[in-house]
Design a protein around this motif. Structure first.
Motif, mmCIF file in Angstrom:
data_model
loop_
_atom_site.group_PDB
_atom_site.id
_atom_site.type_symbol
_atom_site.label_atom_id
_atom_site.label_comp_id
_atom_site.label_asym_id
_atom_site.label_seq_id
_atom_site.Cartn_x
_atom_site.Cartn_y
_atom_site.Cartn_z
ATOM 1 N N ALA A 343 0.831 -1.206 0.000
ATOM 2 C CA ALA A 343 0.000 0.000 0.000
ATOM 3 C C ALA A 343 0.863 1.252 0.000
ATOM 4 C CB ALA A 343 -0.939 -0.008 1.201
ATOM 5 N N ALA A 344 1.963 1.226 0.751
ATOM 6 C CA ALA A 344 2.858 2.386 0.802
ATOM 7 C C ALA A 344 3.496 2.647 -0.556
ATOM 8 C CB ALA A 344 3.926 2.167 1.860
ATOM 9 N N ARG A 345 3.860 1.586 -1.266
ATOM 10 C CA ARG A 345 4.487 1.758 -2.575
ATOM 11 C C ARG A 345 3.500 2.299 -3.602
ATOM 12 N NH1 ARG A 345 8.329 -3.670 -2.271
ATOM 13 N NH2 ARG A 345 9.948 -2.657 -1.002
ATOM 14 N N VAL A 346 2.264 1.848 -3.536
ATOM 15 C CA VAL A 346 1.264 2.372 -4.474
ATOM 16 C C VAL A 346 0.961 3.837 -4.170
ATOM 17 C CG1 VAL A 346 -1.118 2.163 -5.260
ATOM 18 C CG2 VAL A 346 0.279 0.112 -4.963
ATOM 19 N N ARG A 347 0.874 4.194 -2.892
ATOM 20 C CA ARG A 347 0.666 5.603 -2.531
ATOM 21 C C ARG A 347 1.827 6.468 -3.034
ATOM 22 N NH1 ARG A 347 -1.047 3.459 2.457
ATOM 23 N NH2 ARG A 347 0.980 3.948 3.392
ATOM 24 N N ALA A 348 3.051 5.935 -2.942
ATOM 25 C CA ALA A 348 4.209 6.690 -3.416
ATOM 26 C C ALA A 348 4.149 6.894 -4.929
ATOM 27 C CB ALA A 348 5.498 5.967 -3.033
ATOM 28 N N LEU A 349 3.702 5.877 -5.667
ATOM 29 C CA LEU A 349 3.561 6.032 -7.115
ATOM 30 C C LEU A 349 2.546 7.118 -7.444
ATOM 31 C CD1 LEU A 349 3.566 2.428 -8.644
ATOM 32 C CD2 LEU A 349 5.355 4.163 -8.777
ATOM 33 N N LEU A 350 1.403 7.075 -6.784
ATOM 34 C CA LEU A 350 0.382 8.106 -7.022
ATOM 35 C C LEU A 350 0.927 9.493 -6.681
ATOM 36 C CD1 LEU A 350 -2.804 6.290 -5.687
ATOM 37 C CD2 LEU A 350 -2.475 7.152 -8.005
ATOM 38 N N ALA A 351 1.663 9.575 -5.588
ATOM 39 C CA ALA A 351 2.223 10.872 -5.182
ATOM 40 C C ALA A 351 3.224 11.395 -6.209
ATOM 41 C CB ALA A 351 2.894 10.744 -3.813
ATOM 42 N N GLY A 352 3.898 10.498 -6.912
ATOM 43 C CA GLY A 352 4.847 10.929 -7.925
ATOM 44 C C GLY A 352 4.230 11.165 -9.281
ATOM 45 N N TRP A 353 3.231 10.358 -9.636
ATOM 46 C CA TRP A 353 2.657 10.434 -10.982
ATOM 47 C C TRP A 353 1.579 11.508 -11.116
ATOM 48 C CZ3 TRP A 353 1.838 4.500 -12.289
ATOM 49 C CH2 TRP A 353 3.092 3.905 -12.467
ATOM 50 N N VAL A 354 0.721 11.648 -10.104
ATOM 51 C CA VAL A 354 -0.407 12.573 -10.242
ATOM 52 C C VAL A 354 0.041 14.011 -10.489
ATOM 53 C CG1 VAL A 354 -2.403 13.579 -9.051
ATOM 54 C CG2 VAL A 354 -2.054 11.092 -9.026
ATOM 55 N N PRO A 355 1.064 14.549 -9.806
ATOM 56 C CA PRO A 355 1.494 15.917 -10.126
ATOM 57 C C PRO A 355 1.947 16.084 -11.578
ATOM 58 C CG PRO A 355 2.360 15.251 -7.998
ATOM 59 C CD PRO A 355 1.762 14.027 -8.609
#
Length: 408
Positions: A343-355
């Protein structure tokens, strides 16, 4: 009963359907021992299709079978006549035993090694003839009366060779094949077509790389937001001339009703989310960019940080780039059954990709459209009869609400 249940959804999801299943099995020469519902597709006020895992005692022995039943408002459609028609009260229902799906004629061959070997040999897909005992089949996905995908692994002297077989409806087959070829001609990494058959099977060669759906859990980002956008931008302009597929947002009310029927306690929250989506997106143009139409981590293969493959290109057509990016955000926001580290890794991907996505498309539109996709995904746990589907559905609705609240 029929007046209160016009689309048959109550009947097909109740124990009362057991009498129908028993009659259908007896008609085919067997005895129904036991059954449980496996999948349900409900189109409120129109139709319902359900499948059931059944234990059947046949004259030759006991076997597990998959039974399918369709009910429609107004009675059977012409395609239902390819199944067996049984009466339940004044209602007529179409019943079949897998793989004799009335809308997927090719499934009868694709479901068995002998049939699959016949297809591969008929089209000379491999250098040497294939025997049935060389073929191992695995069902990847089956949407009754819509489509199926099977993995066919062939043991050869040089090692295993894997194909993916799409089983399609007649009216969709030619257009799906056309879309694969259109992308391959310009170098977009769609799966190469190994064979296409008169009974609507599309045999595809395996893509290289790893599915992004697995790579999202890697310790390091499997690819970049820029590369995801880049493979979408590489689609040819001719994609914009294809038939338009309505974006998920156009159907948000439809999916809301489906979820509410399964979970009435969520009605107020779903109505609020849907109203916010519809009012926030009112007046936006449909767009004419080449789009994938269903772009998420399950459709992408990666290798060494690069995007090396794109699956399920059946849905390509004109639209808005924001819809593709919103689909990716929606799916990553609703991944089920992760452990804490995943879950932490997926949240990190979203945090990097969405911006990065926000620099390419309107940020508010991205979130509202992602929320609309999530509402469509909320039908999945009930439709697939997951063991804890109520809890999983509420989790998915939470994700849609969170995105909507980001833009209020």
């Amino acid at each position: 009963m029929e007046r209160d249940d016009p689309d048959g959804s109550r009947l097909l999801t109740s124990r009362d359907v057991g009498d129908l299943l028993s009659a259908a099995v007896e008609h085919s020469g067997g005895q129904l021992v036991d059954w449980r519902m496996e999948h349900v597709d409900a189109n409120p006020q129109h139709s319902t299709t359900a499948t059931y895992n059944a234990t059947v005692q046949w004259p030759f022995g006991r076997r597990e079978e998959l039974l399918g039943v369709s009910a429609r408002v107004g009675g059977p459609a012409p395609s239902d006549e390819r199944a067996e028609i049984f009466a339940a009260g004044s209602r007529q229902l179409a019943v079949w035993i897998y793989p004799k799906d009335p809308d997927l004629p090719g499934l009868v061959r694709a479901a068995y090694p002998a049939g699959m070997a016949e297809v591969l040999n008929e089209h000379r897909v491999l250098p040497s003839p294939v025997r049935p005992e060389q073929v191992a089949l695995e069902m990847i996905a089956y949407r009754p009366r819509r489509r199926a995908v099977l993995r066919a692994t062939v043991t050869t002297p040089g090692g295993p060779v894997t194909f993916y077989v799409k089983v399609l409806r007649r009216q969709l087959f030619a257009e799906v094949e056309r879309r694969h070829l259109m992308l391959l001609e310009v170098g977009v990494p769609a799966p190469p077509v190994a064979a296409s058959t008169s009974d609507h099977l599309l045999v595809l060669r395996e893509l290289s790389g790893r599915p992004l759906a697995k790579a999202i859990f890697d310790p390091h980002p499997p690819t970049s937001a820029e590369r995801l956008i880049g493979v979408l931008d590489a689609m040819p302009a001719a994609v914009s001339q294809l038939q338009r597929r309505p974006p998920w947002t156009d159907s948000v009310q439809h999916y809301t009703v489906m979820v509410q029927r399964a979970m009435p306690g969520e009605q107020r929250r779903l109505d609020w989310i849907t109203a916010e989506i519809q009012s926030g997106l009112a007046g936006t143009a449909p767009g004419d960019e080449p789009t994938h139409g269903d772009f998420h981590e399950g459709q992408v293969h990666v290798d060494g940080g690069r995007v090396v493959g794109v699956l399920d290109v059946d849905t390509i057509g004109p639209g808005r780039r924001v819809d593709d990016l919103a689909c990716m955000v929606a799916h990553l926001s609703t991944v089920q059954r992760m452990n804490t580290e995943q879950a932490a890794r997926v949240r990190a991907l979203l945090a990097g990709w969405v911006p990065v996505f926000d620099t390419r498309v309107d940020p508010t539109e991205l979130r509202l459209r992602a929320a609309a996709v999530i509402i469509s995904l909320a039908t999945g746990p009930y439709r697939s009869q997951e063991p804890h589907w109520e809890r999983e559905t509420s989790f998915i609705i939470d994700a849609a609400e969170a995105l909507v609240r980001q833009v209020r």
